[in-house]
Design a protein around this motif. Structure first.
Motif, PDB file in Angstrom:
ATOM      1  N   LEU A  87      93.278  21.045  62.534  1.00 47.54           N
ATOM      2  CA  LEU A  87      92.155  20.960  63.374  1.00 47.54           C
ATOM      3  C   LEU A  87      92.287  21.721  64.755  1.00 47.54           C
ATOM      4  N   PHE A  88      93.542  21.651  65.098  1.00 45.01           N
ATOM      5  CA  PHE A  88      93.895  22.470  66.440  1.00 45.01           C
ATOM      6  C   PHE A  88      93.272  23.923  66.303  1.00 45.01           C
ATOM      7  N   THR A  89      93.688  24.527  64.934  1.00 47.87           N
ATOM      8  CA  THR A  89      93.281  25.876  65.038  1.00 47.87           C
ATOM      9  C   THR A  89      92.097  26.090  64.271  1.00 47.87           C
ATOM     10  N   LYS A  90      91.405  25.173  63.535  1.00 44.19           N
ATOM     11  CA  LYS A  90      90.004  25.349  62.839  1.00 44.19           C
ATOM     12  C   LYS A  90      89.108  24.649  63.615  1.00 44.19           C
ATOM     13  N   TYR A  91      89.072  23.520  64.332  1.00 48.82           N
ATOM     14  CA  TYR A  91      88.196  22.572  64.544  1.00 48.82           C
ATOM     15  C   TYR A  91      88.546  21.851  66.013  1.00 48.82           C
ATOM     16  N   PRO A  92      88.780  22.568  66.915  1.00 42.99           N
ATOM     17  CA  PRO A  92      89.217  21.910  68.174  1.00 42.99           C
ATOM     18  C   PRO A  92      88.544  20.875  68.970  1.00 42.99           C
ATOM     19  N   LEU A  98      89.069  13.002  65.717  1.00 40.54           N
ATOM     20  CA  LEU A  98      89.649  12.763  64.500  1.00 40.54           C
ATOM     21  C   LEU A  98      90.980  12.291  64.568  1.00 40.54           C
ATOM     22  N   VAL A  99      91.804  13.072  65.303  1.00 42.19           N
ATOM     23  CA  VAL A  99      93.321  12.541  65.169  1.00 42.19           C
ATOM     24  C   VAL A  99      93.250  10.983  65.828  1.00 42.19           C
ATOM     25  N   ASN A 100      92.644  10.815  66.869  1.00 40.74           N
ATOM     26  CA  ASN A 100      92.738   9.265  67.302  1.00 40.74           C
ATOM     27  C   ASN A 100      92.101   8.344  66.129  1.00 40.74           C
ATOM     28  N   SER A 101      91.274   8.645  65.445  1.00 42.40           N
ATOM     29  CA  SER A 101      90.695   7.934  64.376  1.00 42.40           C
ATOM     30  C   SER A 101      91.734   7.677  63.222  1.00 42.40           C
ATOM     31  N   LEU A 206      79.819  14.945  60.488  1.00 37.94           N
ATOM     32  CA  LEU A 206      80.067  14.851  62.008  1.00 37.94           C
ATOM     33  C   LEU A 206      78.759  15.566  62.646  1.00 37.94           C
ATOM     34  N   PRO A 207      78.205  16.436  62.232  1.00 39.87           N
ATOM     35  CA  PRO A 207      76.980  16.867  62.800  1.00 39.87           C
ATOM     36  C   PRO A 207      75.759  15.762  62.957  1.00 39.87           C
ATOM     37  N   ARG A 208      75.959  14.585  62.134  1.00 36.93           N
ATOM     38  CA  ARG A 208      75.084  13.412  62.458  1.00 36.93           C
ATOM     39  C   ARG A 208      75.565  12.278  63.236  1.00 36.93           C
ATOM     40  N   THR A 209      76.764  12.711  63.567  1.00 30.96           N
ATOM     41  CA  THR A 209      77.467  11.424  64.338  1.00 30.96           C
ATOM     42  C   THR A 209      77.241  11.559  66.060  1.00 30.96           C
ATOM     43  N   THR A 210      76.970  10.400  66.251  1.00 25.72           N
ATOM     44  CA  THR A 210      76.229  10.392  67.635  1.00 25.72           C
ATOM     45  C   THR A 210      77.120  10.664  68.693  1.00 25.72           C
TER      46      THR A 210
END
Length: 215
Positions: A87-92, A98-101, A206-210
């Motif tokens: 995630l750090f490299t692709k979706y920061p 996500l990591v917390n979840s 995730l694009p649909r996540t508020t």
């Protein structure tokens, strides 16, 4: 090794494996379940794939030592580290959420399974692996340390203290081969398979996540 001399061995009871199998039996998607819980359970389910494809009867007694909840906790901790790095490299932008979840999902599941709070150990494992990344450590060294933790955990009941880069714990040649082979298979097949699933989740769900849910 004479396979004929191998005893069947009892598979270690695993609450996590039972949870994951029940989840998978429902089709991996229960209507009404929050998407982040679904992807968290998918991660746990794929974590339980560790060593499951190894059906060689010659290693049955060795394999039985590593199918319980404590070894799976260490596999899950490593999986979370790999997720965090990816995630750090692709979706920061989605990394913290996500990591917390995933962290909370793993912590809650294994606290129930092991009967102890694993959050501090989980955090320390992620920090230790991350420190190795900053030092330029390669994947082989990650897996070596994970293998050492698994060796120390095979007869423990709660997460063990481990000093990354510390003294090496030796095992027999067969057990060492089994650990290295199965960790390499997990890294080479299970980790990228889950990351592919996570990428689809990020791109489509995730694009649909508020904004409130993303806090």
């Amino acid at each position: 090794m004479d396979c004929a001399d191998e005893q069947s061995g009892d598979t270690a009871e695993s609450h996590i494996r039972a949870h994951a199998n029940a989840y998978a039996a429902k089709g991996l998607c229960v209507p009404g379940t929050p998407p982040v819980v679904v992807i968290g359970d998918t991660m746990l389910w794929m974590t339980t794939a560790f060593a499951q494809t190894d059906t060689d009867p010659c290693f049955r007694s060795i394999r039985s030592k590593y199918l319980g909840d404590l070894p799976l906790f260490e596999i899950a901790a490593y999986m979370l580290f790999r997720i965090d790095l990816w995630l750090f490299t692709k979706y920061p932008a989605h990394r913290r959420y996500l990591v917390n979840s995933f962290f909370n999902h793993i912590g809650s599941a294994f606290e129930r399974a092991l009967g102890v709070d694993v959050s501090l150990t989980l955090k320390s494992r992620i920090e230790a692996y991350s420190t190795m990344v900053r030092r330029g450590t390669d994947t082989g060294e990650f897996l070596h340390n994970l293998g050492q933790i698994l060796l120390m955990s095979r007869e423990a009941r709660t997460p063990v203290e481990y000093s990354f880069g510390g003294p090496i714990m030796l095992s027999g040649a067969d057990e060492d081969f089994w650990i290295r082979s199965n960790l390499a298979a997990f890294e080479g097949a299970i980790v990228p398979t889950f990351l592919n699933s996570l990428e689809k989740f990020i791109e489509t769900v995730l694009p649909r996540t508020t904004g409130t849910e993303m806090q």
